[in-house]
Enzyme design. Structure first.
Site, PDB file in Angstrom:
ATOM      1  N   PHE A  91       0.664  -1.019  -0.027  1.00  0.00           N
ATOM      2  CA  PHE A  91      -0.067   0.041  -0.028  1.00  0.00           C
ATOM      3  C   PHE A  91       0.729   1.174  -0.004  1.00  0.00           C
ATOM      4  O   PHE A  91       1.884   1.351   0.511  1.00  0.00           O
ATOM      5  CB  PHE A  91      -0.978  -0.026   1.326  1.00  0.00           C
ATOM      6  CG  PHE A  91      -2.056   0.880   1.158  1.00  0.00           C
ATOM      7  CD1 PHE A  91      -2.893   1.256   0.337  1.00  0.00           C
ATOM      8  CD2 PHE A  91      -1.689   2.035   2.267  1.00  0.00           C
ATOM      9  CE1 PHE A  91      -3.788   2.361   0.308  1.00  0.00           C
ATOM     10  CE2 PHE A  91      -2.879   3.260   2.300  1.00  0.00           C
ATOM     11  CZ  PHE A  91      -3.714   3.073   1.269  1.00  0.00           C
ATOM     12  N   ASP A 105       6.436  -2.761   8.710  1.00  0.00           N
ATOM     13  CA  ASP A 105       5.416  -2.438   8.557  1.00  0.00           C
ATOM     14  C   ASP A 105       4.405  -3.636   8.661  1.00  0.00           C
ATOM     15  O   ASP A 105       4.149  -4.689   8.019  1.00  0.00           O
ATOM     16  CB  ASP A 105       5.263  -1.828   6.872  1.00  0.00           C
ATOM     17  CG  ASP A 105       3.811  -1.420   6.835  1.00  0.00           C
ATOM     18  OD1 ASP A 105       2.827  -1.800   7.464  1.00  0.00           O
ATOM     19  OD2 ASP A 105       3.539  -0.542   5.551  1.00  0.00           O
ATOM     20  N   HIS A 128      -0.815  -5.607   8.526  1.00  0.00           N
ATOM     21  CA  HIS A 128      -1.328  -6.481   8.177  1.00  0.00           C
ATOM     22  C   HIS A 128      -1.349  -7.716   9.176  1.00  0.00           C
ATOM     23  O   HIS A 128      -1.448  -8.888   9.087  1.00  0.00           O
ATOM     24  CB  HIS A 128      -1.260  -7.252   6.998  1.00  0.00           C
ATOM     25  CG  HIS A 128      -1.364  -6.345   5.537  1.00  0.00           C
ATOM     26  ND1 HIS A 128      -1.020  -6.635   4.413  1.00  0.00           N
ATOM     27  CD2 HIS A 128      -1.661  -5.106   5.709  1.00  0.00           C
ATOM     28  CE1 HIS A 128      -1.320  -5.377   3.654  1.00  0.00           C
ATOM     29  NE2 HIS A 128      -1.876  -4.605   4.289  1.00  0.00           N
ATOM     30  N   GLN A 168      -6.963   0.834  10.860  1.00  0.00           N
ATOM     31  CA  GLN A 168      -8.187   1.286   9.610  1.00  0.00           C
ATOM     32  C   GLN A 168      -9.251   0.377   9.665  1.00  0.00           C
ATOM     33  O   GLN A 168      -9.197  -0.664  10.266  1.00  0.00           O
ATOM     34  CB  GLN A 168      -7.489   1.786   8.526  1.00  0.00           C
ATOM     35  CG  GLN A 168      -8.196   2.166   7.579  1.00  0.00           C
ATOM     36  CD  GLN A 168      -8.790   0.904   6.625  1.00  0.00           C
ATOM     37  OE1 GLN A 168      -8.317  -0.155   6.601  1.00  0.00           O
ATOM     38  NE2 GLN A 168      -9.935   1.203   5.826  1.00  0.00           N
ATOM     39  N   LYS A 212      -9.016  -3.337   8.787  1.00  0.00           N
ATOM     40  CA  LYS A 212      -7.912  -4.335   9.583  1.00  0.00           C
ATOM     41  C   LYS A 212      -8.261  -5.026  10.528  1.00  0.00           C
ATOM     42  O   LYS A 212      -9.464  -5.291  10.927  1.00  0.00           O
ATOM     43  CB  LYS A 212      -6.614  -3.067  10.338  1.00  0.00           C
ATOM     44  CG  LYS A 212      -6.211  -2.219   9.270  1.00  0.00           C
ATOM     45  CD  LYS A 212      -5.315  -3.079   8.272  1.00  0.00           C
ATOM     46  CE  LYS A 212      -4.728  -1.932   7.338  1.00  0.00           C
ATOM     47  NZ  LYS A 212      -5.386  -1.241   6.628  1.00  0.00           N
ATOM     48  N   ARG A 239       6.085  17.956  22.667  1.00  0.00           N
ATOM     49  CA  ARG A 239       5.756  18.590  24.020  1.00  0.00           C
ATOM     50  C   ARG A 239       6.029  17.470  24.751  1.00  0.00           C
ATOM     51  O   ARG A 239       5.273  16.354  24.772  1.00  0.00           O
ATOM     52  CB  ARG A 239       4.565  19.248  24.028  1.00  0.00           C
ATOM     53  CG  ARG A 239       4.210  20.090  25.541  1.00  0.00           C
ATOM     54  CD  ARG A 239       2.860  20.447  25.381  1.00  0.00           C
ATOM     55  NE  ARG A 239       2.473  21.268  26.313  1.00  0.00           N
ATOM     56  CZ  ARG A 239       1.294  21.780  26.713  1.00  0.00           C
ATOM     57  NH1 ARG A 239       0.388  21.581  26.081  1.00  0.00           N
ATOM     58  NH2 ARG A 239       1.017  22.562  27.682  1.00  0.00           N
ATOM     59  N   TYR A 283       4.816  24.970  27.586  1.00  0.00           N
ATOM     60  CA  TYR A 283       4.967  25.233  25.792  1.00  0.00           C
ATOM     61  C   TYR A 283       6.405  25.164  25.610  1.00  0.00           C
ATOM     62  O   TYR A 283       6.673  25.805  24.768  1.00  0.00           O
ATOM     63  CB  TYR A 283       4.074  26.368  25.455  1.00  0.00           C
ATOM     64  CG  TYR A 283       2.509  26.262  25.910  1.00  0.00           C
ATOM     65  CD1 TYR A 283       1.775  25.450  25.316  1.00  0.00           C
ATOM     66  CD2 TYR A 283       2.067  27.061  26.985  1.00  0.00           C
ATOM     67  CE1 TYR A 283       0.488  25.214  25.773  1.00  0.00           C
ATOM     68  CE2 TYR A 283       0.993  26.946  27.429  1.00  0.00           C
ATOM     69  CZ  TYR A 283       0.168  26.164  26.725  1.00  0.00           C
ATOM     70  OH  TYR A 283      -1.418  26.128  27.191  1.00  0.00           O
ATOM     71  N   ARG A 293      -1.686  12.024  18.554  1.00  0.00           N
ATOM     72  CA  ARG A 293      -2.159  11.540  19.780  1.00  0.00           C
ATOM     73  C   ARG A 293      -3.573  10.609  19.199  1.00  0.00           C
ATOM     74  O   ARG A 293      -4.476  11.330  18.780  1.00  0.00           O
ATOM     75  CB  ARG A 293      -2.638  12.479  20.814  1.00  0.00           C
ATOM     76  CG  ARG A 293      -1.317  13.035  21.108  1.00  0.00           C
ATOM     77  CD  ARG A 293      -1.540  13.967  22.564  1.00  0.00           C
ATOM     78  NE  ARG A 293      -2.352  14.967  22.033  1.00  0.00           N
ATOM     79  CZ  ARG A 293      -1.901  16.314  21.962  1.00  0.00           C
ATOM     80  NH1 ARG A 293      -0.814  16.614  21.859  1.00  0.00           N
ATOM     81  NH2 ARG A 293      -3.050  17.198  21.749  1.00  0.00           N
TER      82      ARG A 293
END
Length: 385
Positions: A87, A158, A161, A184, A187, A216, A223, A233
């Protein structure tokens, strides 16, 4: 042939576990990871399940790859070796960091990255090698591990799968390299979107955490953004769903591992059909896709065949296009060669682009009788095409 015979289990699957988790996340009153508990608990459970020291939950599987590559030092002036047959996120994650993605060919049997082709592609600019565990078949981690060690280049698995996959009895998080996962909608476990990165080292995890939270540190109140980053996140609701999804994964894998040998043998009996092969060292294959080829078929005929299978009730798809055969591949950090140049060294990927088909993994959650029905439909449609 009754259409009822092709009423496979729906996907995604969910139940009271997901409902309870969503309410738990809702009622805790903090819906982002810094103030809540669901993401932290999911990371702990996911890491433990995969034999990893650490896991970091992120927004998508594509972001998981991009973040992992950044932690490994990938950026402008570097190269990342990727399988040509995958992909597009595998290559784009590197390209969006300014690195050149270098496609190499895959095995004609497993469709995973070829070790010898990978060795030939290593240069002084190579910063990472990215094997893709295609459809749940773990890449040759013995050969790749030796190659990476000899070249001093890290591996990034990767594993989009490969939830729950094993190589020689070890889960992919326990193979000594970073691994990236996707959640996703299609999956093997899902919250609609989402991803995770597993790390063998605490220092890698900490650097990734800072980068996935806009640079951060976790306890920062002033900050003082330590480094460049983005907001990758995961939210608390997604994590609560994924905790439930993880709890049902083993049972689903067990079912698919029983069904694929039956379906594969039936497909292999159909003249012209060649199912995806396996590797005996891959001791647990979660079977993200049921993949097969019809060697010699043109892309146009393959696409028409997929349409016909869908009309007959099978959730069928044309397989991935070789990454260098897409316009997207050439937009950012493109290699200094043409698509035809790359194609000449990737003959298997060229063939897979034309003649490979996959069925959604929910078909392998069906009954053994349905495996026979699937094969009958494939044979009938192929005979009519």
């Amino acid at each position: 042939m009754s259409s009822q015979n092709l009423e496979f289990p729906q996907w995604p699957q969910f139940g009271d576990e997901e409902r309870v988790g969503l309410m738990r996340a809702l009622e805790q009153g903090q819906w982002w990871r810094i103030g809540g508990n669901e993401v932290d608990l999911f990371e702990e459970e996911f890491a433990g399940y995969h034999g990893a020291q650490h896991a970091l939950a992120v927004t998508t599987g594509t972001h998981a790859l991009e973040l992992a590559l950044q932690v490994l030092g990938v950026g402008p002036g570097t190269e990342v070796i990727v399988p040509a047959f995958t992909f597009i996120s595998s290559s784009q994650a590197a390209q969006r960091l300014g690195a050149v993605a270098v496609p190499v060919d895959v095995s004609p049997d497993t469709y995973c990255i070829d070790v010898a082709a990978t060795a030939d592609a290593i240069t002084p600019r190579t910063r990472a090698i990215m094997p893709v565990h295609m459809a749940g078949v773990v890449s040759d981690m013995d050969g790749l591990g030796k190659l990476a060690a000899d070249a001093g280049v890290p591996l990034l698995q990767d594993a989009a799968h490969a939830h729950g996959a094993e190589w020689r009895g070890k889960r992919v998080g326990d193979l000594g390299s970073v691994a990236a996962f996707s959640f996703q909608n299609g999956k093997l476990m899902t919250a609609g979107e989402g991803g995770a990165v597993t790390f063998p080292e605490a220092e890698q995890y900490e650097r990734a955490f800072v980068r996935h939270s806009c640079g951060r540190p976790r306890t920062d109140r002033s900050y003082l953004h330590r480094t460049s980053g983005s907001n990758f996140r995961m939210n608390e609701f997604s994590a609560s769903v994924l905790r439930a999804q993880l709890s049902r994964l083993d049972e689903q894998i067990e079912t698919r591992e029983k069904r694929w040998p039956v379906l594969s043998a039936l497909l292999a009996r159909i003249p012209g059909v060649v199912p995806q092969g396996d590797d005996d060292r891959c001791t647990r294959n979660p079977h993200y896709m049921a993949m097969f080829r019809i060697p010699g078929m043109t892309e146009e005929r393959r696409n028409a065949l997929v349409d016909a299978l869908i009309e007959r009730g099978l959730p069928a798809f044309a397989a991935f296009r070789a990454v260098y055969r897409t316009a997207a591949f050439w937009e950012l950090a493109a290699p200094d060669e043409s698509a035809d140049d790359i194609a000449r060294r990737c003959p298997v990927s060229e063939e897979l682009t034309r003649d490979c088909i996959w069925l959604h993994h929910r078909t392998l959650l069906g009954t053994e009788e349905q495996m026979h029905v699937i094969a009958d439909v494939v044979a009938d449609v192929l005979g009519r095409s």
